[in-house]
Structures are given as structure tokens and as C-alpha cells.
Scaffold this motif. Structure first.
Motif, PDB file in Angstrom:
ATOM      1  N   TYR A   1       0.831  -1.205   0.000  1.00  0.00           N
ATOM      2  CA  TYR A   1       0.000   0.000   0.000  1.00  0.00           C
ATOM      3  C   TYR A   1       0.866   1.256   0.000  1.00  0.00           C
ATOM      4  O   TYR A   1       0.589   2.214  -0.739  1.00  0.00           O
ATOM      5  CB  TYR A   1      -0.923  -0.018   1.212  1.00  0.00           C
ATOM      6  N   ASN A   2       1.904   1.294   0.806  1.00  0.00           N
ATOM      7  CA  ASN A   2       2.750   2.487   0.887  1.00  0.00           C
ATOM      8  C   ASN A   2       3.467   2.745  -0.440  1.00  0.00           C
ATOM      9  O   ASN A   2       3.624   3.901  -0.859  1.00  0.00           O
ATOM     10  CB  ASN A   2       3.770   2.329   2.014  1.00  0.00           C
ATOM     11  N   HIS A   3       3.888   1.658  -1.086  1.00  0.00           N
ATOM     12  CA  HIS A   3       4.533   1.820  -2.396  1.00  0.00           C
ATOM     13  C   HIS A   3       3.559   2.398  -3.406  1.00  0.00           C
ATOM     14  O   HIS A   3       3.913   3.313  -4.180  1.00  0.00           O
ATOM     15  CB  HIS A   3       5.058   0.469  -2.872  1.00  0.00           C
ATOM     16  N   ASN A   4       2.340   1.890  -3.422  1.00  0.00           N
ATOM     17  CA  ASN A   4       1.348   2.383  -4.378  1.00  0.00           C
ATOM     18  C   ASN A   4       1.022   3.846  -4.125  1.00  0.00           C
ATOM     19  O   ASN A   4       0.852   4.632  -5.073  1.00  0.00           O
ATOM     20  CB  ASN A   4       0.074   1.546  -4.286  1.00  0.00           C
ATOM     21  N   LEU A   5       0.917   4.230  -2.863  1.00  0.00           N
ATOM     22  CA  LEU A   5       0.641   5.627  -2.531  1.00  0.00           C
ATOM     23  C   LEU A   5       1.780   6.528  -2.984  1.00  0.00           C
ATOM     24  O   LEU A   5       1.552   7.634  -3.509  1.00  0.00           O
ATOM     25  CB  LEU A   5       0.404   5.763  -1.025  1.00  0.00           C
ATOM     26  N   GLU A   6       2.999   6.058  -2.822  1.00  0.00           N
ATOM     27  CA  GLU A   6       4.158   6.841  -3.260  1.00  0.00           C
ATOM     28  C   GLU A   6       4.172   6.991  -4.777  1.00  0.00           C
ATOM     29  O   GLU A   6       4.482   8.067  -5.308  1.00  0.00           O
ATOM     30  CB  GLU A   6       5.442   6.164  -2.779  1.00  0.00           C
ATOM     31  N   VAL A   7       3.803   5.926  -5.487  1.00  0.00           N
ATOM     32  CA  VAL A   7       3.761   5.976  -6.946  1.00  0.00           C
ATOM     33  C   VAL A   7       2.733   6.993  -7.419  1.00  0.00           C
ATOM     34  O   VAL A   7       2.980   7.777  -8.345  1.00  0.00           O
ATOM     35  CB  VAL A   7       3.453   4.571  -7.510  1.00  0.00           C
ATOM     36  N   LEU A   8       1.567   7.004  -6.777  1.00  0.00           N
ATOM     37  CA  LEU A   8       0.495   7.892  -7.201  1.00  0.00           C
ATOM     38  C   LEU A   8       0.792   9.357  -6.912  1.00  0.00           C
ATOM     39  O   LEU A   8       0.312  10.247  -7.623  1.00  0.00           O
ATOM     40  CB  LEU A   8      -0.814   7.486  -6.522  1.00  0.00           C
ATOM     41  N   THR A   9       1.551   9.625  -5.861  1.00  0.00           N
ATOM     42  CA  THR A   9       1.800  11.018  -5.465  1.00  0.00           C
ATOM     43  C   THR A   9       3.142  11.553  -5.953  1.00  0.00           C
ATOM     44  O   THR A   9       3.396  12.756  -5.839  1.00  0.00           O
ATOM     45  CB  THR A   9       1.729  11.152  -3.933  1.00  0.00           C
ATOM     46  N   GLN A  10       3.994  10.693  -6.490  1.00  0.00           N
ATOM     47  CA  GLN A  10       5.274  11.170  -7.011  1.00  0.00           C
ATOM     48  C   GLN A  10       5.043  12.052  -8.234  1.00  0.00           C
ATOM     49  O   GLN A  10       4.263  11.712  -9.115  1.00  0.00           O
ATOM     50  CB  GLN A  10       6.170   9.978  -7.360  1.00  0.00           C
ATOM     51  N   ASN A  11       5.702  13.179  -8.281  1.00  0.00           N
ATOM     52  CA  ASN A  11       5.542  14.152  -9.372  1.00  0.00           C
ATOM     53  C   ASN A  11       4.110  14.681  -9.479  1.00  0.00           C
ATOM     54  O   ASN A  11       3.618  14.984 -10.575  1.00  0.00           O
ATOM     55  CB  ASN A  11       5.961  13.549 -10.710  1.00  0.00           C
TER      56      ASN A  11
END
Length: 433
Positions: free
Chosen positions: A375-385
Motif C-alpha cells: 500500500y505504501n509503495h502504491n501511494l508513493e507511486v500515485l503522489t510522485q511528481n
């Protein structure tokens, strides 16, 4: 303690019927005989009036309620009369329409209403937009009996559009079958099946090579379910209530494209003092190819940016690019926080009620993201840039069908390849972020 007057309906009259069949009227008015007090009678009479109007047989329905008289009258009996005016055998209209792509168009429509006496109609529509789009549609609509307020629609269509930001033009020809019904108050479903021949071609000489590679024809056969729950008090400038719309599509029923596509929209409105409304919105979508079939067409991708989808950026100005052309992506999200308030120094009522001052903050992201079970990885992917913009402006209501916004936008976070719009930005449509 408030005492509700007992009442029952002894007789229902429907005056003004001509070619409309009796059975569809009887089905519509039947619930009125179940009312047991005056409140239920009034509630049912109002609902039946709305149902009769929705049949597409009448242009006006009025209600008259009186005490029952005659030999069959009961002590608490009432007699309800509906006065109806049937539609003419041929109707037509010229309207101005506003789409979700910041475009206005003029539409000509003609209808043959109530052709078989049970609300059936044949309709033909054509429209021309200010961005060289054109739409032609010929369809048949059939109301279905029952309390689900169901309609079956079959149509043949042709749509033409140009997408300068992506460097292509597109023509679609196909057939569509749609079953619309309600499962609960304010809960609307659309079950659709369509087969569409799509032909993408290059718009001009500056179109990127990657767009040229993706051009050409494709055939899509799709099943689609649209769930809409609209609890807002009004569609434009709502003061309270929520809207939830979820669209799920499976493409692969014939044709040469195969994918799952899901998109969701949410809006919540919270009233504040002095007629100020706080609004929060969220749009998101996910496109997932299936198997080793031909990948989704360019026109199936999601795009982000523009005065309706993400203020502070040009139309389709956010996300993957090929040269100067937007190619879209398989995942996106965008959210907004808004404050709408009356114009200052203007008394309530009259022309000033059409306007609102608008303060906003919106953010979003788009890309071909790779997700995992973390979940944390997916959240980071969605909010990066992540892109962020804010601003203020004025919004105006155009009836209950569209809204106009003129905002001064300040992009805060963006990428080098994004096309930003710093300064004034004009938007018109009905489905703003």
C-alpha cells in the motif's frame, strides 16, 4: 402530537388522453390506491405526476384533488384527477449543448413521441461544435413497465472529433443498446453494450511519429455499467449533497481490443454560513489491458489537464508526451477543494444569484504506473511528481445544464514537459473537477 388526517383514494381520473394506451396509465397510478392518509396521498400523487411526465407522452401534467362524491364514496374518500396534454406527433428543437471538453455546440433534434401509445419514441439528433466536432444519432426509446422507471434505448451513431493537443482526429461509427433503471431512490443504473468502429488519423504535419504509429482503424465491442447516485439539491452550484458515479467497462466482446476500464467521480458539498459552500471533488481511473491482444487505442487512454479537469494546465497538458502531443496513460487521479460564495456587495435574489466567487486548490497525477501489493509503495507511486495549482475567479450558472468559470490560475507543482496555464483560464461545461 400532530394528527394526520385519514384518507383514501376512491377514484382516479386521467383527462386528456388520446393515443396513449390505458394499461400504461393504470400501471402508473396504481400505487395511489394504497395511500392511507392525506400525507401519503399527496406524496403518491406527486410521484405519479413525475412518473407520467417521465413516460415521454405528455408535455404537461397537473393534479386536482377533491373529496369523493357519488354512491361509491367513502367517509374519508378522495377523488384525484390528472389533467394531461399529450405531445404532438412530431416535435423538434434547436439547443445549445456544453460538453466535458470545454466545448459548446449547436444541436438539432427531431422526435416522434409516443408513436405506439406507450411512451415509445424515435429520435434523430445532430450537433456541430465550435471545435469542428460533429455528432449524428438515430435511436429508438422504449419505456418498460414496472416501478424501476426503466428505459431501453437502441441507437446508431457517428461521432467526429479533433484533438489538437494529441495531434489526431477520430471518427466513430457504431450501435449502442442501453438499459437504464433505478434500484432505489436516486440510484440510477445504465447497462450498455456497444460495437464501435474507430478510425484515428493524423491531424496535421506536426503530429508526432508515435501518434502516426498508433493511428488507423480498430473495432471495439464493449459491455459497460454506469452507477450514478446523485443526492445533491441541484446539479449546478449545489448547496448540499453528494454525487457518486462509477463507470466499469469491459472491451473484448468482439473486435480487436481487449481491456478493463474503470472510472469514478465523487463530489461532496457542505453548506457554510453566509451562503458559502465548501466542495470537495475526486476523479480517478484505471485502464488495464487483457492478454496479448492489441493494446488499447490512443482514444481509450486517460488524459489530464484543462479548465475542466485540472485547472492551471492546458487541455491534455499533463502526463506522457510524444513530441508536443499528449498520448495519455492508463492511470490518473485528480482532486479539488473549492469555496463558492455569493458575489460581494450584491443583494440575494435576481441576476446576482447566477454568479459565485470561486476559490480553488486542485491536484492530480497521471501515468503508466506499476502497482504492487504494498500500500505504501502504491501511494508513493500515485503522489510522485504530483501536479498542484490554485487560484480564484468567478463562476456563472447557465440554467441547470452548464457552468462557466473564469479563473486566475497559479500552477505550483509541475513537470518540465507539462503545458501550464498561468493566468486567466476560461472553462465551460457541466462536469468540472
Amino acid at each position: 402530537m400532530c394528527h394526520v388526517l385519514q384518507a383514501r383514494v376512491d377514484k382516479v381520473n386521467v383527462e386528456g388522453l388520446g393515443r396513449t394506451k390505458d394499461d400504461i396509465i393504470i400501471d402508473s397510478i396504481q400505487p395511489l390506491f394504497n395511500a392511507r392518509n392525506i400525507v401519503e396521498v399527496l406524496k403518491q400523487a406527486h410521484e405519479i405526476r413525475e412518473r407520467l411526465v417521465g413516460l415521454g407522452c405528455f408535455n404537461n401534467v397537473s393534479i386536482f384533488i377533491d373529496t369523493s362524491s357519488g354512491k361509491s364514496a367513502t367517509p374519508d374518500g378522495l377523488e384525484v384527477t390528472f389533467h394531461v396534454n399529450e405531445l404532438r406527433r412530431l416535435t423538434g428543437a434547436i439547443n445549445t449543448l456544453f460538453g466535458s471538453n470545454n466545448e459548446g455546440s449547436v444541436a438539432l433534434s427531431m422526435r416522434l413521441p409516443n408513436i405506439m401509445g406507450r411512451g415509445e419514441r424515435i429520435q434523430a439528433e445532430c450537433s456541430y461544435g465550435n471545435r469542428r466536432t460533429s455528432n449524428y444519432n438515430f435511436g429508438f426509446v422504449k419505456p418498460l413497465r414496472g416501478r424501476a422507471n426503466a428505459f431501453f434505448t437502441s441507437s446508431v451513431f457517428q461521432h467526429f472529433t479533433e484533438q489538437p493537443a494529441s495531434g489526431y482526429k477520430q471518427i466513430d461509427r457504431g450501435i449502442l443498446f442501453d438499459l437504464a433503471f433505478t434500484s432505489a431512490p436516486l440510484v440510477r443504473h445504465n447497462l450498455q453494450w456497444d460495437t464501435t468502429w474507430r478510425d484515428l488519423s493524423v491531424l496535421n504535419r506536426t503530429t508526432a511519429f508515435e501518434i502516426r504509429e498508433m493511428s488507423g482503424p480498430s473495432l471495439k465491442g464493449a459491455l459497460r455499467h454506469i452507477l450514478s447516485v446523485d443526492r445533491r439539491d441541484q446539479p449546478i452550484f449545489p448547496r448540499s449533497g453528494t454525487l457518486l458515479r462509477i463507470t466499469s467497462e469491459y472491451a473484448g466482446i468482439g473486435g480487436n481490443v481487449n481491456f478493463f476500464k474503470n472510472e469514478a467521480q465523487f463530489q461532496a458539498n457542505i453548506p457554510l454560513p453566509n451562503d458559502v459552500v465548501f466542495q470537495t471533488t475526486l476523479h480517478c481511473g484505471l485502464l488495464k489491458p487483457i492478454g496479448n491482444s492489441k493494446p488499447p487505442s490512443l482514444c481509450d487512454h486517460f488524459f489530464l489537464g484543462g479548465p475542466i479537469s485540472l485547472r492551471g494546465f492546458e487541455t491534455r497538458g499533463v502526463g506522457p508526451q510524444a513530441g508536443r502531443n499528449a498520448i495519455g496513460a492508463n492511470t490518473y487521479w485528480a482532486g479539488g477543494l473549492h469555496l463558492f460564495s455569493p458575489l460581494p456587495f450584491i443583494k440575494p435574489g435576481g441576476f446576482g444569484d447566477l454568479f459565485r466567487t470561486h476559490l480553488f486548490l486542485n491536484a492530480g497525477n497521471i501515468g503508466n504506473f506499476e502497482f504492487s501489493d504494498d500500500y505504501n509503495h502504491n501511494l508513493e507511486v500515485l503522489t510522485q511528481n504530483m501536479r498542484v495549482a490554485y487560484g480564484l475567479g468567478i463562476a456563472m450558472k447557465l440554467g441547470d445544464v452548464a457552468k462557466v468559470e473564469l479563473n486566475y490560475c497559479l500552477p505550483h507543482s509541475y513537470q518540465r514537459t507539462d503545458a501550464i496555464n498561468k493566468g486567466l483560464q476560461f472553462g465551460i461545461g457541466f462536469d468540472f473537477l
